[in-house]
Every structure is written in C-alpha cells, then in structure tokens.
Design a protein around this motif. Sequence first.
Motif, short mmCIF file in Angstrom:
data_model
loop_
_atom_site.label_atom_id
_atom_site.label_comp_id
_atom_site.label_asym_id
_atom_site.label_seq_id
_atom_site.Cartn_x
_atom_site.Cartn_y
_atom_site.Cartn_z
N SER A 9 0.87 -1.36 -0.09
CA SER A 9 -0.27 -0.19 -0.04
C SER A 9 1.36 1.02 0.15
O SER A 9 0.08 2.45 0.57
CB SER A 9 -1.44 0.07 0.78
OG SER A 9 -2.18 -1.13 0.85
N VAL A 10 1.89 1.51 -0.65
CA VAL A 10 2.73 2.38 -1.08
C VAL A 10 2.97 2.33 -2.24
O VAL A 10 3.83 1.96 -3.13
CB VAL A 10 4.32 2.48 -0.46
CG1 VAL A 10 4.92 3.60 -0.87
CG2 VAL A 10 4.45 1.87 1.24
N CYS A 11 1.65 3.39 -3.15
CA CYS A 11 1.56 3.21 -4.47
C CYS A 11 2.30 3.97 -5.45
O CYS A 11 1.10 5.21 -5.71
CB CYS A 11 0.19 2.93 -4.78
SG CYS A 11 -0.57 1.08 -4.00
N VAL A 12 3.33 4.49 -5.68
CA VAL A 12 4.03 5.39 -6.10
C VAL A 12 4.23 4.97 -6.88
O VAL A 12 6.19 4.19 -6.43
CB VAL A 12 4.29 6.91 -4.70
CG1 VAL A 12 5.61 7.35 -5.42
CG2 VAL A 12 3.51 6.90 -4.00
N THR A 13 4.96 5.14 -8.26
CA THR A 13 6.04 4.45 -8.79
C THR A 13 7.20 5.76 -9.47
O THR A 13 6.56 7.01 -9.44
CB THR A 13 5.05 4.42 -10.66
OG1 THR A 13 4.38 4.79 -10.92
CG2 THR A 13 4.52 3.26 -10.05
#
Length: 71
Positions: A9-13
């Motif tokens: 749940s650390v959804c940063v690309t």
Amino acid sequence: MTISSPCISVCVTDPDSDLCYGCARTTPEIAKWSKYTDEEKKQKSLRKKIQEKLQKFATRIPVFMYLTGYR
C-alpha cells in the motif's frame, strides 16, 4: 500454492523506471497481477526481495565511508 501480491500500500511509481516504490512492480505488472501464473508471480515477487536487500546495503555505504575514510 497461491502467491499473494507484494503490495504494501505504498503505491507511488518512479517516473523514470515506472517501478513502484512499495512493491517494485511496474504499472503493467500491477494491472496484470491477477492473470499471472504462480511461477510468474514468484518471479515478480523476487524483485521486491532484491530491492529490500539493496536498500539495506545502500544505507550502510555512507557509514562505511565515514568510518573508514574511504572516498
């Protein structure tokens, strides 16, 4: 054996590599996750383990350089 998603749940690309900082998957891999075979999921999850090891190693480099005077 069902392999669960490596999502934390650390959804940063990353804009350059398109790798998610949380799970180390690309955007297309995230989208296709439910369609992958267990073997494909195992392969993709391995990248996350490698990323975690590299992060631990990278945090030690500045300390090593400081303690040894290595430049």
